[in-house]
Design an enzyme around this catalytic site. Structure first.
Site, PDB file in Angstrom:
ATOM      1  N   HIS A 309       6.245   4.551  -3.790  1.00  0.00           N
ATOM      2  CA  HIS A 309       7.550   3.499  -3.299  1.00  0.00           C
ATOM      3  C   HIS A 309       9.010   5.042  -3.179  1.00  0.00           C
ATOM      4  CE1 HIS A 309      11.341   1.084  -2.809  1.00  0.00           C
ATOM      5  NE2 HIS A 309       9.880   0.197  -2.148  1.00  0.00           N
ATOM      6  N   ARG A 318       6.892  -8.204  -6.432  1.00  0.00           N
ATOM      7  CA  ARG A 318       6.235  -9.047  -5.228  1.00  0.00           C
ATOM      8  C   ARG A 318       4.641  -8.544  -4.939  1.00  0.00           C
ATOM      9  NH1 ARG A 318       9.867  -5.612  -0.610  1.00  0.00           N
ATOM     10  NH2 ARG A 318       9.225  -4.227  -1.941  1.00  0.00           N
ATOM     11  N   ASP A 364       2.778  -4.323   0.048  1.00  0.00           N
ATOM     12  CA  ASP A 364       1.820  -4.451   1.168  1.00  0.00           C
ATOM     13  C   ASP A 364       0.528  -4.224   0.571  1.00  0.00           C
ATOM     14  OD1 ASP A 364       4.536  -3.752   2.977  1.00  0.00           O
ATOM     15  OD2 ASP A 364       3.915  -1.840   3.126  1.00  0.00           O
TER      16      ASP A 364
HETATM   17  N1  AMX Z   1      -0.284   8.423  -0.745  1.00  0.00           N
HETATM   18  C1  AMX Z   1      -0.567  10.185  -1.398  1.00  0.00           C
HETATM   19  N2  AMX Z   1       0.317  10.807  -1.754  1.00  0.00           N
HETATM   20  C2  AMX Z   1       1.454   9.440  -1.532  1.00  0.00           C
HETATM   21  C3  AMX Z   1       2.101   8.648  -2.296  1.00  0.00           C
HETATM   22  C4  AMX Z   1       1.115   7.893  -1.529  1.00  0.00           C
HETATM   23  N3  AMX Z   1       0.518   6.284  -1.361  1.00  0.00           N
HETATM   24  N4  AMX Z   1       3.162   8.293  -2.086  1.00  0.00           N
HETATM   25  C5  AMX Z   1       3.727   9.381  -1.863  1.00  0.00           C
HETATM   26  N5  AMX Z   1       3.152  10.375  -1.878  1.00  0.00           N
HETATM   27  C6  AMX Z   1       3.574  11.562  -1.534  1.00  0.00           C
HETATM   28  C7  AMX Z   1       4.531  11.750  -0.207  1.00  0.00           C
HETATM   29  O1  AMX Z   1       3.412  11.828   0.872  1.00  0.00           O
HETATM   30  C8  AMX Z   1       5.274  13.007  -0.894  1.00  0.00           C
HETATM   31  O2  AMX Z   1       4.514  14.631  -0.276  1.00  0.00           O
HETATM   32  P1  AMX Z   1       5.101  15.559   0.737  1.00  0.00           P
HETATM   33  O3  AMX Z   1       5.306  16.071  -1.119  1.00  0.00           O
HETATM   34  O4  AMX Z   1       4.031  16.402   0.788  1.00  0.00           O
HETATM   35  O5  AMX Z   1       5.522  14.893   1.160  1.00  0.00           O
HETATM   36  C9  AMX Z   1       5.423  12.954  -1.662  1.00  0.00           C
HETATM   37  O6  AMX Z   1       4.146  11.943  -2.128  1.00  0.00           O
HETATM   38  C10 AMX Z   1       5.914  12.786  -3.202  1.00  0.00           C
HETATM   39  O7  AMX Z   1       6.515  10.992  -2.558  1.00  0.00           O
HETATM   40  P2  AMX Z   1       7.622  10.545  -2.905  1.00  0.00           P
HETATM   41  O8  AMX Z   1       9.177  10.559  -3.873  1.00  0.00           O
HETATM   42  O9  AMX Z   1       7.019   9.577  -4.235  1.00  0.00           O
HETATM   43  O10 AMX Z   1       7.571   9.544  -1.988  1.00  0.00           O
HETATM   44  P3  AMX Z   1       8.914   9.060  -0.891  1.00  0.00           P
HETATM   45  O11 AMX Z   1      10.273   8.611  -1.772  1.00  0.00           O
HETATM   46  O12 AMX Z   1       8.544  10.152   0.001  1.00  0.00           O
HETATM   47  O13 AMX Z   1       7.891   7.914  -0.241  1.00  0.00           O
HETATM   48  C11 AMX Z   1       6.758   5.771   0.356  1.00  0.00           C
HETATM   49  C12 AMX Z   1       8.092   6.668  -0.134  1.00  0.00           C
HETATM   50  C13 AMX Z   1       6.738   4.451   0.947  1.00  0.00           C
HETATM   51  C14 AMX Z   1       6.893   6.648   2.401  1.00  0.00           C
HETATM   52  C15 AMX Z   1       5.165   6.941   0.247  1.00  0.00           C
HETATM   53  O14 AMX Z   1       5.337   6.485  -1.228  1.00  0.00           O
HETATM   54  C16 AMX Z   1       4.329   6.644   1.323  1.00  0.00           C
HETATM   55  O15 AMX Z   1       3.965   7.229   1.718  1.00  0.00           O
HETATM   56  N6  AMX Z   1       3.508   5.238   1.072  1.00  0.00           N
HETATM   57  C17 AMX Z   1       2.082   4.502   0.926  1.00  0.00           C
HETATM   58  C18 AMX Z   1       2.735   4.229   2.657  1.00  0.00           C
HETATM   59  C19 AMX Z   1       3.321   2.708   1.799  1.00  0.00           C
HETATM   60  O16 AMX Z   1       2.563   2.096   1.282  1.00  0.00           O
HETATM   61  N7  AMX Z   1       4.926   2.630   2.710  1.00  0.00           N
HETATM   62  C20 AMX Z   1       4.617   1.287   2.015  1.00  0.00           C
HETATM   63  C21 AMX Z   1       6.241   1.137   1.357  1.00  0.00           C
HETATM   64  C22 AMX Z   1       7.089   0.036   0.996  1.00  0.00           C
HETATM   65  C23 AMX Z   1       7.256  -0.864   2.852  1.00  0.00           C
HETATM   66  O17 AMX Z   1       8.201  -0.509   2.922  1.00  0.00           O
HETATM   67  N8  AMX Z   1       6.514  -1.862   3.568  1.00  0.00           N
END
Ligand code: AMX
Length: 425
Positions: A309, A318, A364
């Site tokens: 997140h 949630r 989710d």
């Molecule tokens: N699996 C693998 N890698 C992940 C990850 C996961 N679940 N969550 C974060 N990372 C990676 C990011 O892709 C990023 O990689 P990069 O440096 O190569 O770009 C790195 O970890 C740092 O990311 P972060 O600062 O921890 O997260 P963020 O704020 O950039 O992104 C989010 C947040 C939710 C987009 C990300 O955690 C993610 O892609 N999660 C999976 C998708 C998901 O569950 N989205 C739902 C979010 C809630 C919603 O809005 N419904």
């Protein structure tokens, strides 16, 4: 009893004065600074937006108007909407009044169905949902009154009208899209006797002899309402609304952001991933099999959906609420058991992987398997459910913003050359 509008009529002038005086007295005080990493990194953590409907402390998760989401999970979405907009909990009579008011506005105009029927059959349900709301823009009371010369202090009233009209129609609109897009037969008409989310469940046409699917919908609609002001859907709605575009334009725009795979679309990706696990291992895998599957996902450059997140640093409350519902209603369902096991394995894998700042499940990670359990198996539709609920938060934020007479958004962008010069000092 004070109705939604009576409560707002009393509160808004007080709030407006309070904020005006506060800003005047503290105009030049600094509350945030921006680093180069933040400017290039999605403005993470920059405090340049104000949103009073909810906050998300990284170590607690969603708090709506001072109430942790875990304490609101037994309420109706109508009550949570009242709380979001006004900051006050409605009494039973006020909830009844709001329920009735919404019911009187629930019919979707016939031209909306014609518009949606003209779309290609394989259109994404989110595109249909957003377009359905946009198509109704001609109904906007705000735009009509604005064209007639409405005063700025009255903006909030017609915004409430637009928002109530939109919210009231969302269950019928979203359920109609489900039935049209997935060939479920004729549309089911709204029932004036039912609550907003219960009627949505019924209009989807899912068989529900136990009534638990309707309960799931009530819970789902409460949990997804709001999540501060900086997430993509809320911020987009606010930004578009700040140009005084009416609620139809603003909510539709916010939903387009919700449709992205890193935001609301993650719920469809999440269940797909869990089903892939089930198919690959013919049921619930062993811990070791699941750990390896998670690593394979990460090594192929993909994210593990439902985990991580932008703000949270603990298990999303949630997720905990959905998990509690699943443990009560479908503990013997293999998909739920996999979701449960993923919670035990994936945070450890993500920690070892070392990239994600938050290794814990978000909203989710559990919702999809519950919908699937009740026979709502079309993943592509899941984000629409999220959108119906999130519209409550977007509308609340828009009403508050109009009440306070907030300015059009216009942050300053700079070029990379400017940044390079700035860091040289
Ligand atoms: N699996 C693998 N890698 C992940 C990850 C996961 N679940 N969550 C974060 N990372 C990676 C990011 O892709 C990023 O990689 P990069 O440096 O190569 O770009 C790195 O970890 C740092 O990311 P972060 O600062 O921890 O997260 P963020 O704020 O950039 O992104 C989010 C947040 C939710 C987009 C990300 O955690 C993610 O892609 N999660 C999976 C998708 C998901 O569950 N989205 C739902 C979010 C809630 C919603 O809005 N419904």
């Amino acid at each position: 009893m004070a109705t939604l509008k009576q409560t707002l009529t009393k509160r808004i002038p007080v709030l407006r004065d309070e904020i005006k005086n506060f800003v005047k007295a503290n105009a030049t005080k600094v509350i945030s600074e921006v680093t180069v990493a933040q400017a290039y990194g999605g403005m993470r953590g920059v405090k340049a937006l104000v949103c009073d409907t909810s906050v998300v402390p990284p170590d607690q998760g969603l708090i709506i108007r001072g109430k942790p989401i875990g304490t609101l999970k037994g309420q109706l979405p109508e009550a949570v909407f009242f709380l979001l907009v006004t900051g006050e909990s409605p009494d039973d009579a006020a909830i009844e009044d709001l329920k009735k008011d919404l019911k009187s506005r629930a019919q979707v105009p016939a031209y909306v169905w014609k518009t949606l029927e003209a779309m290609p059959k394989d259109s994404h349900p989110m595109a249909m949902f957003s377009l359905g709301i946009l198509a109704m823009e001609r109904e906007s009371v705000f735009r009509k009154k604005y064209d007639e010369g409405m005063q700025k202090t009255d903006f909030w009233d017609s915004t409430v009208e637009d928002c109530l009209n939109i919210i009231a129609k969302l269950p019928a609109l979203a359920a109609g899209i489900y039935r049209m897009r997935f060939n479920k037969g004729v549309r089911i008409e709204p029932d004036a006797k039912l609550d907003w989310a219960g009627d949505y469940a019924r209009m989807l046409g899912i068989d529900d002899p136990s009534g638990e699917f309707a309960n799931l919908m009530r819970l789902y609609m409460v949990l997804h309402t709001d999540h501060e002001g900086g997430n993509v859907s809320a911020h987009t709605c606010h930004c578009v609304g700040s140009a005084l575009s009416d609620a139809y334009y603003a909510v539709s725009a916010g939903l387009n952001g919700l449709a992205g795979p890193l935001h609301g679309l993650a719920n469809q990706m999440c269940l797909r991933w869990v089903i892939m696990v089930k198919d690959k291992f013919g049921g619930v895998p062993s811990d070791e099999q699941l750990r390896q599957f998670a690593w394979d996902t990460l090594n192929s450059g993909q994210v593990i959906p439902g985990y991580g997140h932008a703000v949270l640093r603990v298990t999303d409350p949630r997720y905990a609420a959905f998990h509690e519902f699943g443990a009560r209603v479908c503990a013997d369902d293999e998909l739920f058991q996999i979701v449960d096991k993923v919670f035990n394995i994936v945070p450890g894998v993500l920690k070892e992987h070392g990239k994600a700042k938050d290794p814990w499940p978000n909203v989710d990670a559990a919702s999809g398997c519950l919908l699937y359990h009740f026979g709502l198996t079309e993943f592509e539709y899941y984000t629409v459910l999220f959108g119906v609920s999130r519209a409550l938060g977007m509308c609340s934020q828009l009403i508050v913003s109009r009440a306070l007479g907030e300015a059009i958004e216009r942050p300053k962008s700079v070029t990379t050359e400017w940044v390079k010069q700035a860091v040289k000092g």
